[in-house]
Structure formats: C-alpha cells, structure tokens
Write an enzyme that holds these catalytic residues in place. Sequence first.
Site, short mmCIF file in Angstrom:
data_model
loop_
_atom_site.label_atom_id
_atom_site.label_comp_id
_atom_site.label_asym_id
_atom_site.label_seq_id
_atom_site.Cartn_x
_atom_site.Cartn_y
_atom_site.Cartn_z
N ASP A 134 1.99 -8.57 9.51
CA ASP A 134 0.92 -8.32 10.47
C ASP A 134 -0.14 -9.40 10.47
O ASP A 134 -0.23 -10.23 9.55
CB ASP A 134 0.28 -6.96 10.21
CG ASP A 134 -0.37 -6.85 8.83
OD1 ASP A 134 0.20 -7.40 7.86
OD2 ASP A 134 -1.43 -6.22 8.70
N GLU A 199 -0.91 -5.28 5.75
CA GLU A 199 -1.77 -5.87 4.73
C GLU A 199 -3.21 -6.00 5.22
O GLU A 199 -4.16 -5.79 4.45
CB GLU A 199 -1.24 -7.25 4.32
CG GLU A 199 -1.95 -7.88 3.12
CD GLU A 199 -3.23 -8.65 3.49
OE1 GLU A 199 -4.05 -8.91 2.59
OE2 GLU A 199 -3.37 -8.99 4.69
#
Length: 512
Positions: A134, A199
């Site tokens: 991400d 994350e």
Amino acid sequence: MWTNLPRVLTLVVRGFALTLAVLTTVVVIRTLTFPSYQTSPPECKTTDPDFIPADEERLARFTSAIQFQTVSYERGVGTPQELLKFVRFIQESFPTIHSSPLVRREVVGNYSLLYRVEGSDGSLEPYMLASHLDVVPITQEASWEAPPFSGQVRDGYIYGRGTIDAKHSLMGSLEAVEFLLSRGHQPKRTLYLAFGHDEETGGHFGAKVIGDVLTERGEKIAFILDEGTPVGDGLMPGVSKPVAMVSVSEKGIVDVKLKVQAEGGHGSMPARKSAIGILARAVQKLEDNPHPSMFGTGPEARMLEYVATEMTLPYRMLASNLWLFSPLVAWVYAKKPQTNAFARTTTALTSFTAGVKDNVIAPEAEAVVDHRIHPMQTVEEVLEFDRKVIDDARVMLEVKGSLPPSPVSPHGKDSPTYTVLQETIQQIFPDALVTPTFMVANTDTRHYWNLSSAIYRFNPYVMTPSDLPRFHGLNERISVRNYERVMNFYYHLIVNMDKPLEVKRHGHEDEL
C-alpha cells in the site's frame, strides 16, 4: 588562615591545569586512535556476471507496479480492488517464482502476500525480507511534475506514489529472487518474503496476520529486514561521504488525551477559571518542559561513533569522545526538530477541542498530545513525567493508544547479522559509511518482534536533503540508478545469507 590562601589558590590552579592537561591528552589520543567500524568488501560492478541491470523489461514491471492505486486511507479503509489487481499483476510478472517447486505462496489477510523460498540446508534458521503493497494518499495532485500514479520516467527518474515507499523494495526483492531462481540456484537458507497490505495505517490486517501465522507455526527468524532509513548523502554534518543508516530500533508512541471539566455558562458571567484556560496552561507546561535528553543512552550515540573516523576534525573529536562531550552534543541536537527527535522523547500537541458558541463558556476542553518515545524510555515513564509537569489534579490524563519502543537489535562487529547487512550495503554503495541508528517513525516490524531478535530497517537507495520532502509528499520519485541498486542489494544479501552467520563476504569469484 589567610596567609595560606595564595598557596591554596596555587594548588587549585595547578590541579585544574593538570586535570585539563590529562583530559586534553585523553581526548587527543582517543581522537587519533578511535577504531573504525567500516568494512571494505568486494564492490558490486556492472561488469559482474551476476549484476542485475535495470533493463527495459524490469523497468516496465516497476513502472507498472506504481500505476496500481493501492492507497490506504485509514485503519480498515483502503482500495481492495486495486490490491487484488496488484496481487494478480505480481503473480503474472514473476513466472519463475510462481512456478518454482521451491516457492510456497500464500495470500494472508485477504490481500497480503507471504512467500517461502525453501533452502537446501534445513539446519539454518530462515530469514525474512519485508515490504508493503500500500501507499499513502495523494495531496496537491495538480502540483506533481508527473501524474502520481503514472510511473513516468523523466530525466533518469521514475515518478509516482510508492517509488520510495515502498514498492521499490517490494519489486526489487522479487526481481532478486526471480533472477536467483532463473539461474537455477537454490538458496541454502530458507527465505521469507512478507508483503503487508496496510502498513500505512498500522498493519493490523496485514503484517499482524503474517506475524500471527508464523508464530502459530513456531517459526523463528534469524534476521528480518524491512523498509527504513536510507543512504543519506549530505544528511550528516561533518561527513563528506554518504552514510547508510541502519535502524536497529524504532521509537515508541503514546497518544495522551488531556481532559478538563469546569463550570460552564453564559459568557457574560465567567468563573475565575475556565476549562479552556486550565487546559491551555497544562499544554503550555508540556511544551515549555521537554522530556529529558536521553542522548548517549541508546543507538543515537553509536550513530556518531561508527562514522567518527571519517568525520572532519572538530566533529571527529566530539564523536570519538562522547564520554566527555555527550552533554554538548545533546545541547546541539536540541536546537533542531530533526535532531532533537533523536535525543529525547518528543511532545507534539496535535489537537485542541473546546467550545460550541462564541458567548457560551465551554464546560469541557480536550487536547491530544502525541509522544514519540525514545528507545531507552517506557510508556509509564513518559506518563509519569507528564503528570509531574502538569501538576494539576483538574487535568485528567487518558491513554488513547500506545506502542512501546521496539527492542534494540544487535549491531556492531560482534553481531553477525548486522555485519552481513553492513557488508552487503558496502558492496552496493562502496563509498558509503554504515552506522546504526533508530527510526522516529514506525514500520510493520512492530508485528514481528516475537519472531526475531535481529530486526533491521533500511532503504537501499541514496537520499539527499532535497529528497526528504518527497517522502509522503509531492513528486515522490526514485532514480533508475537507485532502483538498480535496490535489486542488486537484495540479490547480494540473499547470496551472502547463504552462508553461516559469520563475518564472511560474497565475492564475485565465487560463481553460483
């Protein structure tokens, strides 16, 4: 009595002069004889048969990876369809990995990826390379020099969100494994690749699940490497060479809500003390009384000592003699926010909420203070300090959330895992110095603490001061040369980890 005063003064002056002479001698000797912590392994060269070039095909894969808008907005809120497309793209882009009998691939937590590359020697503990799928949201899109999800290559740079955080490490490590397996090589030591999908919002549904899966299987990891601090060029005063900063720890976090309740009412008849006034004085006390300097108690001191021999003379003298000059260095560090963050637990007032109408006295006021905790302090110590500084029973403290500082991983010449990492870095960045430090931010490694005692955070690319605002900011980019270094760094690390965890180097004369 007074007749002896000149004699006493003479003795005091002589004693002071002798002490000063001894201190000066010690400082000079330590400055001249301070040991070097650097290594000089064989350099990775573009002419080496196992060099991975950033050719058209590899660049196309990387630029395509940037085009997937895998944005994490807040905890539990992301872009699931983009993640699914990106995961499918990865599977299609690395055919050797995904067809090898040595590789087991798992989708964890719906979108995260966990690969196990089986080693030939089961007696060796596995290790893990981590990254994430991400990226953070885009801001000020109109101000970007290239569209933020284009992966456009301009003037030797690849532009786009994720180029340095952290699709470069994700794709670079996959390229390294693909290259290794395509040469018909089975690593001796089993390798995990762990790619979380959230994350940027804490890793609660990605890395945490990966950590839980490996824990349930009883897996113990010899070494974990995740994203982290870069090779800084011009980021450390007194050093002309690039400095590769390996984070061996991360600061902790505690978000504290301060709350005051007092008499409200109409603005025409105010009480002597208001909730807003009481709370304002409390937060002012916290800002005026920073947490004590911890410089010299944690990895921040090693950060200077490990490059001391390469510093210009004034800096070298200070770094070689922190036993004497730590208070001076700590005082200097406190002058700038960037260095102050390494010296102590920081205090940031991030919100203040009170009042509903201009002529109504607020009966309640709240503020949130974000502390980033030095590795040598605890959450409890930070809260106790706040209570003493505020010293007002009317101010209630509530912990909204906390994370203790991470354990400090072994580093230095006596640590074989750190040594392997250092020598790999200096193969790819032969002009760089390597030094331990800690991160003021946090990574997915928070979910892996129980898997390994050797956890490091490092980004294998060169960053200059002008690049710092690009991280999570405008015009994020990575040079083609830097991406090439990323691929070769992971490849060399995999080869170096083939051997027992001793101080050994991978030389190009040892062909696979």
